[in-house]
Design a protein around this motif. Structure first.
Motif, PDB file in Angstrom:
ATOM      1  N   LEU A  33      32.845  34.055 -10.406  1.00  0.00           N
ATOM      2  CA  LEU A  33      33.550  33.936  -9.116  1.00  0.00           C
ATOM      3  C   LEU A  33      32.832  32.977  -8.179  1.00  0.00           C
ATOM      4  O   LEU A  33      33.391  32.505  -7.190  1.00  0.00           O
ATOM      5  CB  LEU A  33      33.674  35.321  -8.462  1.00  0.00           C
ATOM      6  CG  LEU A  33      34.524  36.333  -9.227  1.00  0.00           C
ATOM      7  CD1 LEU A  33      34.561  37.665  -8.473  1.00  0.00           C
ATOM      8  CD2 LEU A  33      35.931  35.813  -9.458  1.00  0.00           C
ATOM      9  N   LEU A  34      31.586  32.667  -8.474  1.00  0.00           N
ATOM     10  CA  LEU A  34      30.838  31.713  -7.648  1.00  0.00           C
ATOM     11  C   LEU A  34      31.364  30.291  -7.833  1.00  0.00           C
ATOM     12  O   LEU A  34      31.301  29.470  -6.918  1.00  0.00           O
ATOM     13  CB  LEU A  34      29.360  31.758  -8.017  1.00  0.00           C
ATOM     14  CG  LEU A  34      28.595  33.014  -7.617  1.00  0.00           C
ATOM     15  CD1 LEU A  34      27.267  33.081  -8.366  1.00  0.00           C
ATOM     16  CD2 LEU A  34      28.368  33.050  -6.102  1.00  0.00           C
ATOM     17  N   THR A  35      31.893  30.005  -9.011  1.00  0.00           N
ATOM     18  CA  THR A  35      32.320  28.620  -9.316  1.00  0.00           C
ATOM     19  C   THR A  35      33.829  28.514  -9.522  1.00  0.00           C
ATOM     20  O   THR A  35      34.339  27.449  -9.853  1.00  0.00           O
ATOM     21  CB  THR A  35      31.616  28.139 -10.598  1.00  0.00           C
ATOM     22  OG1 THR A  35      31.839  29.115 -11.630  1.00  0.00           O
ATOM     23  CG2 THR A  35      30.120  27.967 -10.354  1.00  0.00           C
ATOM     24  N   GLY A  44      32.914  31.954  -4.348  1.00  0.00           N
ATOM     25  CA  GLY A  44      31.680  31.297  -3.925  1.00  0.00           C
ATOM     26  C   GLY A  44      31.908  29.922  -3.329  1.00  0.00           C
ATOM     27  O   GLY A  44      31.241  29.534  -2.361  1.00  0.00           O
ATOM     28  N   LYS A  45      32.889  29.191  -3.870  1.00  0.00           N
ATOM     29  CA  LYS A  45      33.115  27.829  -3.359  1.00  0.00           C
ATOM     30  C   LYS A  45      33.623  27.860  -1.905  1.00  0.00           C
ATOM     31  O   LYS A  45      33.265  27.016  -1.098  1.00  0.00           O
ATOM     32  CB  LYS A  45      34.110  27.089  -4.251  1.00  0.00           C
ATOM     33  CG  LYS A  45      33.480  26.530  -5.516  1.00  0.00           C
ATOM     34  CD  LYS A  45      34.479  25.647  -6.262  1.00  0.00           C
ATOM     35  CE  LYS A  45      33.857  25.031  -7.507  1.00  0.00           C
ATOM     36  NZ  LYS A  45      34.849  24.193  -8.238  1.00  0.00           N
ATOM     37  N   VAL A  46      34.449  28.868  -1.604  1.00  0.00           N
ATOM     38  CA  VAL A  46      34.950  28.980  -0.224  1.00  0.00           C
ATOM     39  C   VAL A  46      33.795  29.360   0.701  1.00  0.00           C
ATOM     40  O   VAL A  46      33.612  28.788   1.773  1.00  0.00           O
ATOM     41  CB  VAL A  46      36.084  30.011  -0.133  1.00  0.00           C
ATOM     42  CG1 VAL A  46      36.472  30.273   1.327  1.00  0.00           C
ATOM     43  CG2 VAL A  46      37.297  29.527  -0.920  1.00  0.00           C
ATOM     44  N   ILE A  47      32.983  30.311   0.255  1.00  0.00           N
ATOM     45  CA  ILE A  47      31.842  30.723   1.081  1.00  0.00           C
ATOM     46  C   ILE A  47      30.924  29.527   1.328  1.00  0.00           C
ATOM     47  O   ILE A  47      30.531  29.250   2.466  1.00  0.00           O
ATOM     48  CB  ILE A  47      31.073  31.881   0.413  1.00  0.00           C
ATOM     49  CG1 ILE A  47      31.963  33.135   0.322  1.00  0.00           C
ATOM     50  CG2 ILE A  47      29.789  32.187   1.190  1.00  0.00           C
ATOM     51  CD1 ILE A  47      31.373  34.268  -0.501  1.00  0.00           C
ATOM     52  N   TYR A  98      21.269  36.961  -9.371  1.00  0.00           N
ATOM     53  CA  TYR A  98      21.854  37.504  -8.151  1.00  0.00           C
ATOM     54  C   TYR A  98      22.861  36.538  -7.524  1.00  0.00           C
ATOM     55  O   TYR A  98      22.495  35.423  -7.136  1.00  0.00           O
ATOM     56  CB  TYR A  98      20.738  37.823  -7.143  1.00  0.00           C
ATOM     57  CG  TYR A  98      19.610  38.648  -7.711  1.00  0.00           C
ATOM     58  CD1 TYR A  98      18.282  38.311  -7.484  1.00  0.00           C
ATOM     59  CD2 TYR A  98      19.875  39.763  -8.495  1.00  0.00           C
ATOM     60  CE1 TYR A  98      17.245  39.059  -8.019  1.00  0.00           C
ATOM     61  CE2 TYR A  98      18.851  40.525  -9.044  1.00  0.00           C
ATOM     62  CZ  TYR A  98      17.533  40.170  -8.803  1.00  0.00           C
ATOM     63  OH  TYR A  98      16.515  40.902  -9.338  1.00  0.00           O
ATOM     64  N   PRO A  99      24.089  36.929  -7.382  1.00  0.00           N
ATOM     65  CA  PRO A  99      25.095  36.026  -6.778  1.00  0.00           C
ATOM     66  C   PRO A  99      24.677  35.473  -5.416  1.00  0.00           C
ATOM     67  O   PRO A  99      24.889  34.298  -5.120  1.00  0.00           O
ATOM     68  CB  PRO A  99      26.323  36.920  -6.657  1.00  0.00           C
ATOM     69  CG  PRO A  99      26.197  37.874  -7.800  1.00  0.00           C
ATOM     70  CD  PRO A  99      24.732  38.156  -7.908  1.00  0.00           C
ATOM     71  N   ALA A 100      23.991  36.277  -4.614  1.00  0.00           N
ATOM     72  CA  ALA A 100      23.598  35.798  -3.276  1.00  0.00           C
ATOM     73  C   ALA A 100      22.655  34.600  -3.366  1.00  0.00           C
ATOM     74  O   ALA A 100      22.562  33.810  -2.414  1.00  0.00           O
ATOM     75  CB  ALA A 100      22.933  36.923  -2.491  1.00  0.00           C
TER      76      ALA A 100
END
Ligand code: 6PG
Length: 239
Positions: free
Chosen positions: A154-156, A178-181, A213-215
């Motif tokens: 979901l990050l990419t 993740g891209k929006v964030i 870690y996603p963060a």
């Protein structure tokens, strides 16, 4: 990765710092300020502080409210991030409900992902959404929003929003990707308590298995990243 760390002695001091960030940005913008709220116990305390101390210092009518993520439950459910923000904060501001864009957790998740994505695009009037500020909590497993360690794709993702599942409870979620964030002008992590100190140290100092870690992958390309921490959460940073 450029970021600013603010370490405070208390959650009240942290809340006041967050309020000053908003004053500085919301009150000086021409047009709408697109703000994505977070769920979690720490954000709840901040919302209560804003409602108690900053009803009249921040031009709330400039703000359009969104969510970084939501649990797939009705808005009346105690688990709802919308309900938490409404009860602790939004219901106490004298703002138009037209400026509140909640994720409809009660609806079928994939349909709601499509609906919410179109709401964001329409409101931000941008090919790829750029929020003015996204507020994020941090889980002890390194998740943020509802991007969990076992769903790092979901990050990419090229999507704006996506469905997710809490790995512990199996609860269905909807989250910004993740891209929006990372496209936001400001991203503000807010974390308190000793329980977060180890994960914060690993992420900020790129220690241990920080890449799990996603963060660790939140780093706005053309924006400012803030870590708002109390002294307990920051207690390992100097070691
Ligand atoms: C959620 C949040 C989640 C939360 C973190 C931290 O829907 O629960 O989006 O990412 O911010 O889990 O929560 P706490 O502040 O309660 O530790």
């Amino acid at each position: 990765m450029s970021y600013k760390i603010q370490i405070t002695n208390s959650i009240e001091e942290l809340s006041e710092f967050f309020a000053r960030l908003l004053i500085d940005r919301v009150n000086n913008i021409t047009g709408d300020f697109h703000l994505a709220l977070s769920g979690g116990s720490t954000p709840k305390i901040i919302f209560e502080y804003l409602a108690a101390h900053h009803q009249n210092t921040i031009l709330w009518d400039n703000v359009k409210f969104y969510w970084g993520d939501e649990r797939c439950v009705p808005p009346t459910d105690p688990q709802s991030n919308y309900k938490m923000a409404h009860d602790s904060f939004l219901s106490k501001l004298h703002i138009s409900t037209h400026n509140i864009f909640r994720i409809k957790g009660e609806d079928e998740a994939r349909q709601e992902v499509d609906r919410y994505s179109s709401v964001i695009l329409l409101q931000l009037k941008d090919d790829f959404p750029r929020f003015d500020l996204i507020m994020l909590g941090l889980g002890e497993d390194g998740h943020t929003a509802s991007i969990f360690p076992n769903q790092k794709s979901l990050l990419t993702s090229d999507k704006i929003c996506a469905t997710a599942v809490h790995p512990g409870t199996g609860q269905a979620r909807i989250t910004l990707t993740g891209k929006v964030i990372n496209n936001a002008a400001n991203v503000v992590f807010i974390a308190t308590g000793k329980g977060k100190s180890k994960i914060i140290d690993a992420i900020i100092n790129k220690k241990d298995n920080f890449k799990d870690y996603p963060a660790s992958f939140i780093n706005p390309k053309e924006g400012q990243l803030y870590w708002l921490l109390d002294k307990d959460a920051a207690s390992l940073l100097h070691s």
